[in-house]
Design a protein around this motif. Structure first.
Motif, PDB file in Angstrom:
ATOM      1  N   PRO A  71      -5.744  -2.193   3.939  1.00 25.19           N
ATOM      2  CA  PRO A  71      -7.125  -2.159   3.451  1.00 25.19           C
ATOM      3  C   PRO A  71      -7.503  -0.736   3.027  1.00 25.19           C
ATOM      4  O   PRO A  71      -7.131   0.243   3.688  1.00 25.19           O
ATOM      5  N   ARG A  72      -8.218  -0.617   1.917  1.00 28.17           N
ATOM      6  CA  ARG A  72      -8.550   0.686   1.341  1.00 28.17           C
ATOM      7  C   ARG A  72      -9.207   1.655   2.334  1.00 28.17           C
ATOM      8  O   ARG A  72      -8.792   2.814   2.420  1.00 28.17           O
ATOM      9  N   PRO A  73     -10.241   1.243   3.104  1.00 33.23           N
ATOM     10  CA  PRO A  73     -10.872   2.200   4.033  1.00 33.23           C
ATOM     11  C   PRO A  73      -9.891   2.782   5.054  1.00 33.23           C
ATOM     12  O   PRO A  73      -9.911   3.980   5.335  1.00 33.23           O
ATOM     13  N   LYS A  74      -9.004   1.948   5.580  1.00 28.90           N
ATOM     14  CA  LYS A  74      -8.019   2.416   6.561  1.00 28.90           C
ATOM     15  C   LYS A  74      -7.034   3.380   5.915  1.00 28.90           C
ATOM     16  O   LYS A  74      -6.677   4.409   6.493  1.00 28.90           O
ATOM     17  N   PHE A  75      -6.587   3.074   4.697  1.00 27.69           N
ATOM     18  CA  PHE A  75      -5.633   3.936   3.997  1.00 27.69           C
ATOM     19  C   PHE A  75      -6.257   5.286   3.667  1.00 27.69           C
ATOM     20  O   PHE A  75      -5.627   6.324   3.842  1.00 27.69           O
ATOM     21  N   GLU A  76      -7.518   5.281   3.204  1.00 27.72           N
ATOM     22  CA  GLU A  76      -8.194   6.528   2.852  1.00 27.72           C
ATOM     23  C   GLU A  76      -8.356   7.445   4.057  1.00 27.72           C
ATOM     24  O   GLU A  76      -8.266   8.661   3.927  1.00 27.72           O
ATOM     25  N   LYS A  77      -8.599   6.874   5.238  1.00 35.12           N
ATOM     26  CA  LYS A  77      -8.730   7.683   6.450  1.00 35.12           C
ATOM     27  C   LYS A  77      -7.419   8.351   6.834  1.00 35.12           C
ATOM     28  O   LYS A  77      -7.416   9.401   7.469  1.00 35.12           O
ATOM     29  N   SER A  78      -6.297   7.742   6.461  1.00 34.30           N
ATOM     30  CA  SER A  78      -4.998   8.270   6.867  1.00 34.30           C
ATOM     31  C   SER A  78      -4.417   9.289   5.881  1.00 34.30           C
ATOM     32  O   SER A  78      -3.378   9.879   6.156  1.00 34.30           O
ATOM     33  N   ILE A  79      -5.090   9.538   4.753  1.00 32.14           N
ATOM     34  CA  ILE A  79      -4.588  10.481   3.755  1.00 32.14           C
ATOM     35  C   ILE A  79      -4.876  11.914   4.190  1.00 32.14           C
ATOM     36  O   ILE A  79      -6.006  12.247   4.526  1.00 32.14           O
ATOM     37  N   ARG A  80      -3.851  12.752   4.182  1.00 34.86           N
ATOM     38  CA  ARG A  80      -4.028  14.187   4.436  1.00 34.86           C
ATOM     39  C   ARG A  80      -4.332  14.906   3.129  1.00 34.86           C
ATOM     40  O   ARG A  80      -5.243  15.709   3.046  1.00 34.86           O
ATOM     41  N   LYS A  81      -3.504  14.634   2.080  1.00 33.06           N
ATOM     42  CA  LYS A  81      -3.746  15.254   0.777  1.00 33.06           C
ATOM     43  C   LYS A  81      -3.052  14.453  -0.317  1.00 33.06           C
ATOM     44  O   LYS A  81      -2.134  13.677  -0.044  1.00 33.06           O
ATOM     45  N   ILE A  82      -3.514  14.656  -1.547  1.00 29.97           N
ATOM     46  CA  ILE A  82      -2.868  14.055  -2.703  1.00 29.97           C
ATOM     47  C   ILE A  82      -1.899  15.094  -3.239  1.00 29.97           C
ATOM     48  O   ILE A  82      -2.288  16.169  -3.684  1.00 29.97           O
ATOM     49  N   VAL A  83      -0.605  14.783  -3.172  1.00 27.39           N
ATOM     50  CA  VAL A  83       0.442  15.727  -3.566  1.00 27.39           C
ATOM     51  C   VAL A  83       0.536  15.810  -5.078  1.00 27.39           C
ATOM     52  O   VAL A  83       0.584  16.885  -5.660  1.00 27.39           O
ATOM     53  N   LYS A  84       0.563  14.639  -5.743  1.00 35.39           N
ATOM     54  CA  LYS A  84       0.703  14.589  -7.190  1.00 35.39           C
ATOM     55  C   LYS A  84      -0.191  13.486  -7.722  1.00 35.39           C
ATOM     56  O   LYS A  84      -0.122  12.349  -7.254  1.00 35.39           O
TER      57      LYS A  84
END
Length: 64
Positions: A47-60
């Motif tokens: 689910p998008r909300p759970k995935f967004e919480k787990s992101i540290r940074k956008i590499v590319k």
């Protein structure tokens, strides 16, 4: 406000996958995010909300 994720973006997550990789490629966006582990190739649908919480940074980002 949701994080802008695009197909083909590479993100680094906070937690390590069991294979040892932290980098994932976005393969589907919407209410759920499908991502492929760049270490072992495993794909997950989160689910998008759970995935967004787990992101540290956008590499590319492939944003135009």
């Amino acid at each position: 406000m949701p994080i802008k994720l695009h197909l083909g973006d590479i993100v680094e997550l906070k937690k390590e996958h069991p294979c040892g990789s932290k980098q994932w490629e976005i393969t589907r966006t919407g209410a759920d995010i499908r991502a492929k582990c760049l270490g072992c190739g495993r794909q997950v649908l989160v689910p998008r909300p759970k995935f967004e919480k787990s992101i540290r940074k956008i590499v590319k980002s492939l944003e135009i």
